[in-house]
Design a protein around this motif. Sequence first.
Motif, PDB file in Angstrom:
ATOM      1  N   MET A   1      -3.895 -12.563  -8.356  1.00 38.31           N
ATOM      2  CA  MET A   1      -2.611 -11.849  -8.531  1.00 38.31           C
ATOM      3  C   MET A   1      -2.390 -11.485 -10.008  1.00 38.31           C
ATOM      4  SD  MET A   1      -0.477 -11.625  -5.764  1.00 38.31           S
ATOM      5  CE  MET A   1       1.232 -11.947  -6.171  1.00 38.31           C
ATOM      6  N   THR A   2      -1.913 -10.262 -10.247  1.00 31.91           N
ATOM      7  CA  THR A   2      -1.499  -9.883 -11.591  1.00 31.91           C
ATOM      8  C   THR A   2      -0.051  -9.382 -11.471  1.00 31.91           C
ATOM      9  OG1 THR A   2      -1.933  -7.497 -11.546  1.00 31.91           O
ATOM     10  CG2 THR A   2      -3.836  -8.935 -11.937  1.00 31.91           C
ATOM     11  N   ALA A   3       0.574  -9.111 -12.608  1.00 36.94           N
ATOM     12  CA  ALA A   3       1.958  -8.607 -12.584  1.00 36.94           C
ATOM     13  C   ALA A   3       2.039  -7.261 -11.866  1.00 36.94           C
ATOM     14  CB  ALA A   3       2.467  -8.476 -14.008  1.00 36.94           C
ATOM     15  N   LEU A   4       0.907  -6.597 -11.698  1.00 34.40           N
ATOM     16  CA  LEU A   4       0.914  -5.261 -11.094  1.00 34.40           C
ATOM     17  C   LEU A   4       0.425  -5.260  -9.643  1.00 34.40           C
ATOM     18  CD1 LEU A   4      -0.402  -3.170 -14.128  1.00 34.40           C
ATOM     19  CD2 LEU A   4       1.950  -3.537 -13.402  1.00 34.40           C
ATOM     20  N   THR A   5       0.148  -6.427  -9.088  1.00 35.16           N
ATOM     21  CA  THR A   5      -0.364  -6.491  -7.714  1.00 35.16           C
ATOM     22  C   THR A   5       0.616  -5.830  -6.736  1.00 35.16           C
ATOM     23  OG1 THR A   5      -1.566  -8.514  -8.180  1.00 35.16           O
ATOM     24  CG2 THR A   5      -1.174  -8.026  -5.858  1.00 35.16           C
ATOM     25  N   ASN A   6       0.107  -4.829  -6.022  1.00 30.99           N
ATOM     26  CA  ASN A   6       0.861  -4.081  -5.002  1.00 30.99           C
ATOM     27  C   ASN A   6       2.055  -3.286  -5.536  1.00 30.99           C
ATOM     28  OD1 ASN A   6      -0.879  -4.749  -2.985  1.00 30.99           O
ATOM     29  ND2 ASN A   6       0.230  -6.598  -2.388  1.00 30.99           N
ATOM     30  N   VAL A   7       2.206  -3.218  -6.836  1.00 34.19           N
ATOM     31  CA  VAL A   7       3.233  -2.338  -7.416  1.00 34.19           C
ATOM     32  C   VAL A   7       2.778  -0.887  -7.200  1.00 34.19           C
ATOM     33  CG1 VAL A   7       4.260  -1.597  -9.615  1.00 34.19           C
ATOM     34  CG2 VAL A   7       4.033  -4.029  -9.103  1.00 34.19           C
ATOM     35  N   HIS A   8       3.714  -0.005  -6.877  1.00 31.67           N
ATOM     36  CA  HIS A   8       3.358   1.401  -6.631  1.00 31.67           C
ATOM     37  C   HIS A   8       3.412   2.197  -7.937  1.00 31.67           C
ATOM     38  CE1 HIS A   8       4.381   5.433  -4.397  1.00 31.67           C
ATOM     39  NE2 HIS A   8       3.226   5.481  -5.042  1.00 31.67           N
ATOM     40  N   ALA A   9       2.246   2.678  -8.349  1.00 32.84           N
ATOM     41  CA  ALA A   9       2.156   3.490  -9.571  1.00 32.84           C
ATOM     42  C   ALA A   9       1.722   4.901  -9.207  1.00 32.84           C
ATOM     43  CB  ALA A   9       1.139   2.863 -10.519  1.00 32.84           C
ATOM     44  N   LEU A  10       2.350   5.894  -9.801  1.00 34.70           N
ATOM     45  CA  LEU A  10       1.944   7.289  -9.583  1.00 34.70           C
ATOM     46  C   LEU A  10       1.429   7.843 -10.910  1.00 34.70           C
ATOM     47  CD1 LEU A  10       3.705   9.986  -7.472  1.00 34.70           C
ATOM     48  CD2 LEU A  10       2.914  10.529  -9.790  1.00 34.70           C
ATOM     49  N   VAL A  11       0.229   8.402 -10.864  1.00 31.76           N
ATOM     50  CA  VAL A  11      -0.410   8.960 -12.066  1.00 31.76           C
ATOM     51  C   VAL A  11      -0.605  10.455 -11.853  1.00 31.76           C
ATOM     52  CG1 VAL A  11      -2.414   8.839 -13.614  1.00 31.76           C
ATOM     53  CG2 VAL A  11      -1.675   6.779 -12.374  1.00 31.76           C
ATOM     54  N   THR A  12      -0.130  11.272 -12.775  1.00 32.67           N
ATOM     55  CA  THR A  12      -0.371  12.714 -12.655  1.00 32.67           C
ATOM     56  C   THR A  12      -1.645  13.089 -13.427  1.00 32.67           C
ATOM     57  OG1 THR A  12       0.918  13.412 -14.605  1.00 32.67           O
ATOM     58  CG2 THR A  12       2.139  13.104 -12.532  1.00 32.67           C
ATOM     59  N   GLY A  13      -2.340  14.094 -12.924  1.00 33.83           N
ATOM     60  CA  GLY A  13      -3.614  14.489 -13.554  1.00 33.83           C
ATOM     61  C   GLY A  13      -4.626  13.366 -13.429  1.00 33.83           C
ATOM     62  N   ALA A  14      -4.670  12.749 -12.238  1.00 39.30           N
ATOM     63  CA  ALA A  14      -5.440  11.502 -12.076  1.00 39.30           C
ATOM     64  C   ALA A  14      -6.896  11.733 -11.697  1.00 39.30           C
ATOM     65  CB  ALA A  14      -4.767  10.629 -11.012  1.00 39.30           C
ATOM     66  N   GLY A  15      -7.322  12.978 -11.531  1.00 37.00           N
ATOM     67  CA  GLY A  15      -8.678  13.237 -11.033  1.00 37.00           C
ATOM     68  C   GLY A  15      -9.754  13.156 -12.083  1.00 37.00           C
ATOM     69  N   ARG A  16      -9.382  13.293 -13.352  1.00 41.47           N
ATOM     70  CA  ARG A  16     -10.420  13.264 -14.404  1.00 41.47           C
ATOM     71  C   ARG A  16      -9.781  12.871 -15.730  1.00 41.47           C
ATOM     72  NH1 ARG A  16     -10.516  18.932 -16.710  1.00 41.47           N
ATOM     73  NH2 ARG A  16      -8.888  20.027 -15.563  1.00 41.47           N
TER      74      ARG A  16
END
Length: 257
Positions: A1-16
């Motif tokens: 487990m980390t502080a970010l486990t299962n937290v929903h993050a959205l990243v734009t321009g995530a393909g490269r």
Amino acid sequence: MTALTNVHALVTGAGRGIGAAVAAALGAAGARVSLLGRTPATLQAMAAQLGGEPRALAIAADVSDAAAVEAAFGSARRHFGPVQILINNAGQAASAKFTDTDTALWNRIMAVNLTGTYLCSRAAVPDMLQAGFGRIVNIASIAGLRGGAYLSAYVASKHAVIGLTRSLALEYARRNITVNAVCPGYVDTDIVRDSIANIRAKTGRSEQEALAALTATNPQGRLITSEEVASAVMWLLQPGASSVNGQSIVISGGEVT
Ligand code: NAP
């Protein structure tokens, strides 16, 4: 487990580029990641790399299109719940003399770099307020902190992103939402590869000379890696960085603005 486990993050321009490195770091930390960008194939490849639909979702959308952003956030929310972390990374660069900077170029750079950041933040903040937790990191640039010849539209857009960062940080400071910017110098991605090609075409310099021109202002004399930018972003998402808010963190080998 980390502080970010299962937290929903959205990243734009995530393909490269930088966005892909941030998405990979978030996935490795256990976050569920919505990957937003224009090109379905690269987003889907990235989603598969992160473990497929239980862990990562590819969503095609142009960040400068208000209706597309709204629909994309709707899909992300239906799949993974409220967005708790937003990485505004999608961006475009353009180099031109000011007198050649026509309204089409100006509007395109502003629409993607600034309006895209505004639209995605506006879509995410209500989720964050409801969740009582939110982290926004804007991938600005060292060009957001100082001027640059032949880069007026890009520089203006990134200065504005920093203004937006500072304002949202103050507006939501008491709501457990932080808003920060990271400001890299030249990073080894397609944007820089395009710049090198552009310098070579316009000046006749060799690839090595063009690269040297770009790395000259970095005291470490090299391009930054996308992973180094991702590492700074990940630090801003840790509980220990909760009081870091409204900041513009330069990642450029000691370059002072
Ligand atoms: P990159 O490799 O060219 O990637 C740009 C990303 O932005 C791609 O994923 C692209 O999606 C996406 N994108 C562009 N326009 C979009 C739009 N209208 N809607 C949705 N997505 C869009 O560039 P990068 O170097 O990783 O840049 C990422 C961010 O870092 C940018 O904001 C840039 O200004 C900033 N930055 C870069 C550097 C550098 O030297 N590289 C330095 C400082 C700051 P597609 O793949 O679908 O086209």
